[in-house]
Design a protein around this motif. Structure first.
Motif, PDB file in Angstrom:
ATOM      1  N   THR B  93       0.833  -1.222  -0.187  1.00  0.00           N
ATOM      2  CA  THR B  93      -0.036  -0.146   0.005  1.00  0.00           C
ATOM      3  C   THR B  93       0.901   1.435  -0.200  1.00  0.00           C
ATOM      4  N   VAL B  94       0.429   2.509  -0.396  1.00  0.00           N
ATOM      5  CA  VAL B  94       0.898   3.620  -0.355  1.00  0.00           C
ATOM      6  C   VAL B  94       0.323   4.427   0.295  1.00  0.00           C
ATOM      7  N   SER B  95       0.669   5.090   1.491  1.00  0.00           N
ATOM      8  CA  SER B  95       0.072   5.955   2.373  1.00  0.00           C
ATOM      9  C   SER B  95      -0.042   7.285   2.415  1.00  0.00           C
ATOM     10  N   THR B  96      -0.791   8.029   2.494  1.00  0.00           N
ATOM     11  CA  THR B  96      -0.968   9.573   2.579  1.00  0.00           C
ATOM     12  C   THR B  96      -1.081  10.119   3.721  1.00  0.00           C
ATOM     13  N   ALA B  97      -0.455  11.071   4.245  1.00  0.00           N
ATOM     14  CA  ALA B  97      -1.099  11.577   5.655  1.00  0.00           C
ATOM     15  C   ALA B  97      -1.745  12.725   5.135  1.00  0.00           C
ATOM     16  N   ILE B  98      -3.077  12.842   5.844  1.00  0.00           N
ATOM     17  CA  ILE B  98      -3.850  13.874   5.284  1.00  0.00           C
ATOM     18  C   ILE B  98      -4.613  14.527   6.624  1.00  0.00           C
ATOM     19  N   ASP B  99      -5.008  15.757   6.488  1.00  0.00           N
ATOM     20  CA  ASP B  99      -5.567  16.365   7.647  1.00  0.00           C
ATOM     21  C   ASP B  99      -6.760  17.196   6.930  1.00  0.00           C
ATOM     22  N   GLU B 100      -7.960  16.499   7.044  1.00  0.00           N
ATOM     23  CA  GLU B 100      -9.027  17.117   6.347  1.00  0.00           C
ATOM     24  C   GLU B 100     -10.376  16.745   7.415  1.00  0.00           C
ATOM     25  N   THR B 101     -11.228  17.821   7.362  1.00  0.00           N
ATOM     26  CA  THR B 101     -12.169  17.504   8.310  1.00  0.00           C
ATOM     27  C   THR B 101     -13.647  18.065   7.587  1.00  0.00           C
ATOM     28  N   ILE B 102     -14.514  16.960   7.935  1.00  0.00           N
ATOM     29  CA  ILE B 102     -15.947  17.322   7.123  1.00  0.00           C
ATOM     30  C   ILE B 102     -16.914  17.574   8.306  1.00  0.00           C
ATOM     31  N   THR B 103     -17.635  18.558   8.442  1.00  0.00           N
ATOM     32  CA  THR B 103     -18.739  18.685   9.407  1.00  0.00           C
ATOM     33  C   THR B 103     -19.966  18.617   8.823  1.00  0.00           C
ATOM     34  N   PHE B 104     -20.891  18.028   9.650  1.00  0.00           N
ATOM     35  CA  PHE B 104     -22.252  17.984   9.424  1.00  0.00           C
ATOM     36  C   PHE B 104     -23.057  18.073  10.552  1.00  0.00           C
ATOM     37  N   LEU B 322     -31.326  10.309   8.430  1.00  0.00           N
ATOM     38  CA  LEU B 322     -30.494  10.552   7.253  1.00  0.00           C
ATOM     39  C   LEU B 322     -30.133  12.019   7.187  1.00  0.00           C
ATOM     40  N   VAL B 323     -28.674  12.065   7.109  1.00  0.00           N
ATOM     41  CA  VAL B 323     -27.886  13.475   7.210  1.00  0.00           C
ATOM     42  C   VAL B 323     -27.426  13.695   5.958  1.00  0.00           C
ATOM     43  N   ARG B 324     -27.840  14.483   5.077  1.00  0.00           N
ATOM     44  CA  ARG B 324     -27.192  14.807   3.682  1.00  0.00           C
ATOM     45  C   ARG B 324     -25.893  15.783   3.799  1.00  0.00           C
ATOM     46  N   VAL B 325     -24.802  15.391   3.637  1.00  0.00           N
ATOM     47  CA  VAL B 325     -23.891  15.789   4.064  1.00  0.00           C
ATOM     48  C   VAL B 325     -23.251  16.764   2.652  1.00  0.00           C
ATOM     49  N   ASN B 326     -22.937  16.062   1.535  1.00  0.00           N
ATOM     50  CA  ASN B 326     -22.719  16.316   0.415  1.00  0.00           C
ATOM     51  C   ASN B 326     -21.389  17.545   0.533  1.00  0.00           C
TER      52      ASN B 326
END
Lengths: 182, 336
Positions: B93-104, B322-326
């Protein structure tokens, strides 16, 4: 079988999109019916069918014509259905009825075409546990041979024969009639 | 049994009862992100092409080169490119460190690692939810750019007490420079509940009684009206139907008629959309069957339970939303 539609060579001459369109036109209804025999719910049949198509789309390049296209499609479909039924979100109890857009078998045409005894048998088949239901569906509805069912389910032929025999015994229990004698 | 044939099954299902052009459109929309125009090739020409291509196909088989290389065929084929560095057997596998946030509404997902594999991709993260709220599952897509189809992703929380999540998707056919992750929907469940009572004396004779449309509004939760739409005896037993109607189409959060669970003891206590039917004797009804579709579900209890009851209190708790995040996040991938 589906008559003259068995053309894996033909499939390989088409673009991926064209191949998918052809597969949907030729196998869409029969694959969806096959899915329905597992999940007995139209909304879930729709969803699983989309997942089957997506897998076929991704893997069609790897289809090498060693088995028939039909077998390959049914193998993917059976696996998707069983993945779904094993998923933690599948309801455990038996689905008895559809609510909306149901697969109806009560139209005058169908009532006329299908005698009551056969309808009862089909309904009983759909109530069998999956491992018995699928072998009867594959043999009697989808008209696969024992060897084809064995290839499709990756279970050896003698086990398939045993399952079919046990499935019939369970059907007898369900139906409490002796018209299953062959 | 020996008389049972494909024809009988086909008659049972009816003509073209399940498949429609909508399935095709939905599929192509998914893989191409845009509505696909139908080919308008006359059938005769198509047949001619088929015959021609079949002949080419047979030639290729004789040559042992069935699997086409670009330019071998008059039609373009999509090529699957698997990078050499992938080790098919050891699942490197190839790993990528990310720092992403999704709020809902109700929480946040933080993604910290994207792991690209041969058979699967996995994204690791944590989910923070408001008190009393639990994650059931979620879905979304990965866009690797160009004309490549969107890749579906799905996640669920196998351990409700843990806030770690793993989001899985099918492997890529080729290594993209960057990707866009979109979370479409999330199913959450909390402590909301509603209840209603069924008076069995109103349901006298069973089989001959037609279904009744009660259209009785029970409650309104998360901007969703809840109706007891029908209570009746069927051949299988006492059946009721619940209908959810959201105030607005595609509102961000609404009740979900999905993952319906029946009470089967303490083990079931934390399940979402948990339905318990308890009669005037204190007995809990056993479910004979049920079904669900979008915005509607039904539950059938054994007739003997209904017949031994004067009234039945039904509680539906741990309601599922059901939460529509999109929402999307975009990041570059490590290549090695």
């Amino acid at each position: 079988m589906n008559g003259n539609m068995e053309y894996p060579l033909y499939i390989h001459t088409l673009s991926r999109d064209e191949a998918m369109e052809w597969i949907m036109d030729e196998y869409g209804e029969s694959l969806k019916r096959f899915i329905y025999t597992y999940v007995k719910n139209k909304a879930q049949t729709d969803d699983i069918f989309q997942e089957v198509l997506f897998t076929v789309y991704q893997k069609i390049d790897t289809f090498q014509g060693r088995s028939s296209l039909k077998n390959w499609l049914y193998r993917i479909t059976a696996n998707k259905c069983k993945d779904y039924l094993r998923s933690p979100f599948h309801r455990i109890f038996i689905w008895k009825e559809e609510i909306s857009g149901e697969v109806t078998n009560s139209t005058p045409e169908n009532t006329y075409l299908l005698d009551e005894q056969k309808r009862t048998v089909i309904e009983a088949i759909l109530k069998l546990p999956i491992k018995y239901r699928e072998v009867l569906i594959l043999q009697y509805y989808k008209e696969f041979t024992i060897q084809e069912i064995s290839d499709l389910l990756k279970v050896n032929p003698s086990t398939i024969k045993t399952r079919i025999m046990r499935a019939k015994e369970k059907l007898k229990d369900l139906l409490k009639e002796d018209f299953l004698n062959e | 049994m020996s008389n049972l044939s494909k024809k009988d099954f086909d008659a049972y299902f009816g003509k073209n009862s399940l498949y429609s052009e909508d399935d095709k459109e939905k599929f192509f929309n998914r893989v191409h992100k845009v509505r696909r125009k139908r080919h308008v090739i006359p059938q005769l020409l198509t047949v001619a092409f088929v015959i021609g291509f079949l002949a080419i196909g047979i030639t290729l088989v004789k040559d042992g080169s069935l699997f086409l290389t670009p330019g071998d065929s008059p039609s373009e084929l999509d090529q699957v490119q698997i990078p050499n560095k992938y080790d098919q057997e050891n699942e490197s596998t190839v790993s990528t460190a990310i720092d992403e946030t999704i709020t809902f509404p109700g929480g946040t997902i933080h993604l910290h690692t994207f792991e690209m594999g041969v058979s699967k991709n996995r994204m690791y993260g944590t989910v923070e939810l408001e008190d009393g709220i639990k994650l059931l599952n979620g879905d979304g897509t990965i866009d690797i750019g160009g004309d490549h189809p969107l890749i579906s992703l799905y996640f669920h929380n196998e351990e409700p007490e843990s806030n770690n999540i793993v989001i899985e998707s099918e492997a890529f056919n080729q290594v993209p420079d960057d990707i866009t992750i979109t979370i479409h929907n999330i199913h959450l469940y909390g402590n909301d509940s509603y209840e209603f009572t069924i008076d069995t004396s109103e349901l006298e004779d069973s089989d001959s009684l037609p279904r009744r449309d009660m259209s009785q509004k029970i409650a309104e939760i998360k901007d969703t009206s809840i109706f007891l739409d029908r209570v009746s005896y069927t051949n299988d037993g006492l059946q009721f139907t619940i209908v959810y109607k959201a105030k607005k189409e595609n509102q961000q959060i609404e009740l979900a008629s999905y993952s319906i669970n029946e009470y089967f003891g303490e083990e079931s206590a934390g399940s979402p959309n948990l339905i318990t039917a308890r009669n005037n004797n204190g007995d809990i009804g056993k479910v004979h069957g049920g079904s669900m579709a979008e915005g509607i579900f039904s539950q059938t209890y054994y007739k003997s339970f209904a017949e031994s009851s004067e009234y039945i209190d039904v509680t539906v708790e741990n309601l599922l939303y059901l939460v529509r995040v999109n929402k999307s996040v975009h990041f570059e991938l490590e290549k090695k």
